[in-house]
Design an enzyme around this catalytic site. Structure first.
Site, PDB file in Angstrom:
ATOM      1  N   LYS A   1     -34.510  67.207 112.832  1.00  0.00           N
ATOM      2  CA  LYS A   1     -34.022  65.909 112.322  1.00  0.00           C
ATOM      3  C   LYS A   1     -33.140  66.451 111.030  1.00  0.00           C
ATOM      4  O   LYS A   1     -32.184  65.760 110.779  1.00  0.00           O
ATOM      5  CB  LYS A   1     -35.277  65.315 111.664  1.00  0.00           C
ATOM      6  CG  LYS A   1     -36.235  64.752 112.673  1.00  0.00           C
ATOM      7  CD  LYS A   1     -35.892  63.542 113.313  1.00  0.00           C
ATOM      8  CE  LYS A   1     -36.872  62.860 114.197  1.00  0.00           C
ATOM      9  NZ  LYS A   1     -37.752  63.662 115.220  1.00  0.00           N
TER      10      LYS A   1
HETATM   11  C1  LIG Z   1     -38.022  63.101 116.400  1.00  0.00           C
HETATM   12  C2  LIG Z   1     -38.342  64.162 117.358  1.00  0.00           C
HETATM   13  C3  LIG Z   1     -38.209  64.228 118.631  1.00  0.00           C
HETATM   14  C4  LIG Z   1     -37.704  62.796 119.476  1.00  0.00           C
HETATM   15  O1  LIG Z   1     -36.442  62.800 119.177  1.00  0.00           O
HETATM   16  P1  LIG Z   1     -35.831  61.082 119.347  1.00  0.00           P
HETATM   17  O2  LIG Z   1     -34.417  61.207 118.812  1.00  0.00           O
HETATM   18  O3  LIG Z   1     -36.774  60.319 118.585  1.00  0.00           O
HETATM   19  O4  LIG Z   1     -36.027  61.121 120.904  1.00  0.00           O
HETATM   20  C5  LIG Z   1     -38.648  65.198 119.577  1.00  0.00           C
HETATM   21  N1  LIG Z   1     -39.030  66.507 119.118  1.00  0.00           N
HETATM   22  C6  LIG Z   1     -39.271  66.563 117.762  1.00  0.00           C
HETATM   23  C7  LIG Z   1     -39.765  67.919 117.135  1.00  0.00           C
HETATM   24  C8  LIG Z   1     -39.005  65.561 116.793  1.00  0.00           C
HETATM   25  O5  LIG Z   1     -39.063  65.825 115.497  1.00  0.00           O
END
Ligand SMILES: *Cc1c(COP(=O)(O)O)cnc(C)c1O
Length: 497
Positions: A115
């Site tokens: 993120k």
């Molecule tokens: C948010 C997240 C995901 C999923 O990503 P999306 O964009 O919501 O599909 C997968 N792994 C981690 C560690 C995340 O923080």
């Protein structure tokens, strides 16, 4: 070269298109739909040209094509402010090769999950957008998190002038490190609230607050306007396209692929934002092979790609990959829009059906347009086994989210025989989910978070990241917990309304 202007419209109705900066400020369209580009831009540099640039250079070349009302100076400033020493490696998103695949490590930012790739730049894009549109209201970021978005958004927006941020997380649905990271967040403009419910409850509640027209007016009279840091914001999505292009150019530079050679991307998926960014990279002209969408036991997307029916009517399962514990993948709405031939009428009807009945089915022609996607899922047992396998083969420790993708890829390759070079998106550091990782490796896991981190560091042969070691002795600043019907009240309280 003259940039072709890209405008954005809703997935659910044919609203008048708006500029990128306006879409970033608004977050969500007035009709509850998501913003999509009216045209998808094409790369105007070849991968070979991009291979000569660093991460920031590639970021500029990709993002300039989407955010066409930003000047070069504005955009470069946003990029330089985001991708700096907050990341602990100069490559920003390094590729790690093991015996079976490449892992694109997207966890080298401030909160050690992917993120950060978008949320370290979103505050800058947002302030720039506010200035461009002469917005005078204070921006209130309202976010639901399954664990990682919340902390990354808090870190990005803390003490940013002209903004406040409120984060809702499922009280019993995040890892111990994740919760600790959030509730110790500093900054007077930050507010963190646990809710008694799951991520979907949090997300639904946020969307409701967000689209309430009366509240919107009342907010404005107090000098506030909402925006979103969730992956529904195009300011989140666009920066995520960058690292798929970047990874490709590194493989090209290292001679691992020939120019034009295709690459598969395997993405551990929850809200469908990360994999959608890979889809957009392909639509921009990057040679993408298969997009392999990996789910945990909440395999609603796997079933969708298998059958063409999306059905959220099923038990919500808590897993060791909590950021993927999601039954309503918001960004799928954008893919449906594009594969229906950019038909907002179709998408609006499907989304209406989803909220009425919890399910919908797509047409054969839409399924045909999604044939580059392959779905897969991994159970808890398979996820743990994958962590062990990768460690035993390569002494490389991966987190449970990455392990879901890695396990899905292993099975995909075996079943299809597709040996196209594949890049697995590695979305979190194992230190963020250390207790699950230690369990998988057959190590004692019932230790204090920080002790566990030291042990894991020895086993993995990597330093404890600052994001974890910095939690030692950090004060808990946020203690509020509310029911899922109490969310609006908490928002009002924090804003003094
Ligand atoms: C948010 C997240 C995901 C999923 O990503 P999306 O964009 O919501 O599909 C997968 N792994 C981690 C560690 C995340 O923080």
């Amino acid at each position: 070269m003259e940039r072709k202007e890209i405008l954005y419209k809703s997935t659910r109705s044919d609203s008048a298109p708006i500029s990128a900066s306006q879409a970033i400020l608004k977050g969500l369209a007035d009709d509850g739909g998501l913003f999509v580009p009216v045209n998808i831009p094409a790369l105007d540099k070849t991968p070979a040209e991009l291979a000569a640039m660093d991460y920031r250079g590639v970021a500029y070349e990709v993002m300039k094509l989407w955010l066409t009302d930003f000047t070069e100076k504005e955009l470069r400033h946003c990029i330089d402010s985001a991708y700096d020493s907050k990341f602990d490696v100069p490559e920003i998103a390094p590729l790690k090769e093991t015996s079976d695949a490449f892992y694109l490590e997207l966890f080298h930012g401030a909160t050690i999950a992917f993120k950060d790739m978008a949320l370290s730049i979103l505050p800058h894009l947002m302030i720039t957008s506010a200035a461009k549109n002469k917005a005078e209201n204070e921006i209130v970021i309202l976010t639901a998190t399954s664990g990682d978005t919340g902390k990354a958004a808090l870190a990005g927006f803390a003490d940013v002038k002209g903004t406040r941020i409120i984060v809702f997380y499922p009280k019993d649905g995040v890892s111990s490190i994740q919760e600790r990271q959030m509730v110790t967040q500093k900054g007077d403009n930050t507010c963190v609230i646990g809710i008694r419910g799951n991520f979907d409850d949090a997300q639904t509640g946020v969307k409701k607050i967000f689209t309430d027209p009366a509240l919107k007016e009342e907010m404005a009279s107090h000098g506030f306007q909402f925006s979103s840091a969730n992956s529904i914001n195009i300011g989140r999505l666009v920066p995520q396209i960058v690292y798929y292009v970047y990874a490709y150019t590194r493989l090209l530079k290292d001679g691992r692929i020939k120019e034009g050679g295709k690459v598969n991307y395997v993405v551990p998926t929850g809200n469908f934002g990360n994999i959608l960014a890979a889809y957009y990279a392909g639509r921009m002209g990057l040679p993408v092979g298969k997009l392999i969408c990996a789910s945990n036991s909440n395999k609603v997307l796997f079933d969708f790609f298998e059958t063409g029916t999306y059905d959220r009517n099923r038990p919500f399962i808590l897993t060791s990959s909590p950021s993927m514990d999601i039954l309503i993948s918001s960004n799928l709405e954008r893919l449906l829009y594009h594969v229906s031939g950019d038909d907002a009428g179709v998408d609006g009807r499907l989304m209406n059906e989803l909220s009425r009945t919890g399910r919908y089915s797509v047409t054969d022609s839409m399924r045909e347009a999604m044939k580059d996607f392959a779905g897969g899922y991994a159970t808890e047992e398979e996820t743990f086994e994958e962590i062990r396998t990768v460690y035993e083969k390569d002494q490389y420790v991966i987190d449970p989210h990455t392990a879901v993708a890695s396990a899905v890829y292993r099975r995909y390759k075996k079943e299809t025989g597709d040996d196209t070079l594949s890049v697995i998106a590695s979305t979190a550091s194992p230190f963020k989910f250390e207790s699950a990782v230690m369990k998988a490796l057959g190590q004692p896991a019932d230790l204090d978070d920080l002790e566990l981190a030291d042990r894991l560091s020895e086993i993995a042969g990597v330093k404890v990241p600052e994001a974890v070691s910095g939690l030692r002795g950090a004060e808990v600043r946020h203690k509020t917990v509310c029911g899922k019907d109490g969310m609006e009240k908490e928002v009002r309280r924090f804003l003094g309304m």
